[in-house]
Design an enzyme around this catalytic site. Structure first.
Site: not given
Length: 245
Positions: A117, A119, A142-143, A149
């Site tokens: 993600s 990029e 995204l988790i 992070h």
């Protein structure tokens, strides 16, 4: 209570032999009423079991409503981040079903992919500047893990995608799931809760908005990029080949 506020401990009461030490009822009632505000304001006990699962899958609202969309002239770009491929592929499949239902031609759908993600914003900028699409749908998942992070990537990606849209004038959808758990991500990407169809319809609507603003997909150059339907007054020509698009 702060130190030195003058609070003094009450003297202990001495009970005569045989007298009950139980607090009078009116005293117990006063203590209960005094403690009530703190009980109401105290943090709730964390949900467990089925309550926790129900909270984990709750989504905000039912999504926007869309009217009849004619996407027969719309050119849509899709960029996939390769993390969590099962869920991202399901999101893209849902988006493409919606595109087809809106009349978007298969040849007008441009697809590419990037490692993750982070990029997505740069890839979206390259695609926007290529002039090949009217709207772009970046798709990623995204988790949250145990470190910062997740927050760093989420903030960077959302800000970057918005920046690309503002700088190029090409609508950039936010097709990135930012979830606290894998269960939340699966509910939003697979099955009836799939966000992909709504993203697809939103891409068509924004593509039509852009066309109305700049005069159609091929009627003129847009900030120096794109095809021109006229042979005269061309400020520049596109290269014969474009890498990836």
């Amino acid at each position: 209570r702060m130190a030195g506020d003058g609070h003094r401990q009450p003297q202990a009461r001495r009970y005569p032999r045989g007298e009950s030490r139980a607090a009078p009822q009116h005293t117990m009632l006063a203590v209960t009423l005094a403690a009530l505000p703190s009980l109401l304001l105290s943090p709730s006990v964390p949900a467990t079991g089925s309550r926790a699962r129900a909270a984990a899958v709750r989504m905000a609202g039912d999504g926007p409503s869309f009217g009849d969309l004619d996407g027969s002239t719309a050119r849509i770009g899709i960029i996939k981040a390769r993390w969590h491929p099962e869920m991202s592929d399901s999101l893209i499949a849902g988006a493409k079903e919606a595109l087809a239902a809106c009349g978007v031609k298969e040849e007008n759908i441009v697809e590419t992919e990037v490692p993750g993600s982070y990029e997505l914003p740069l890839a979206a900028r390259y695609m926007a500047l290529s002039g090949s699409v009217d709207a772009i749908l970046p798709v990623g998942i995204l988790i949250k893990g145990d470190t910062y992070h997740f927050e760093a990537i989420s903030d960077s990606v959302s800000s970057g995608l918005m920046s690309v849209g503002m700088q190029t004038g090409v609508p950039i959808l936010f097709g990135v799931l930012t979830c606290m758990s894998e269960e939340q991500a699966r509910v939003r990407s697979i099955g009836p809760g799939n966000h992909g169809p709504d993203w697809g319809r939103a891409a068509v609507e924004m593509a039509l908005l852009r066309q109305s603003a700049v005069g159609g997909p091929k009627s003129k150059f847009f900030m120096g990029f794109g095809d021109s339907g006229e042979d005269d007054a061309k400020p520049m020509t596109r290269p014969a080949e474009r890498i990836g698009f």
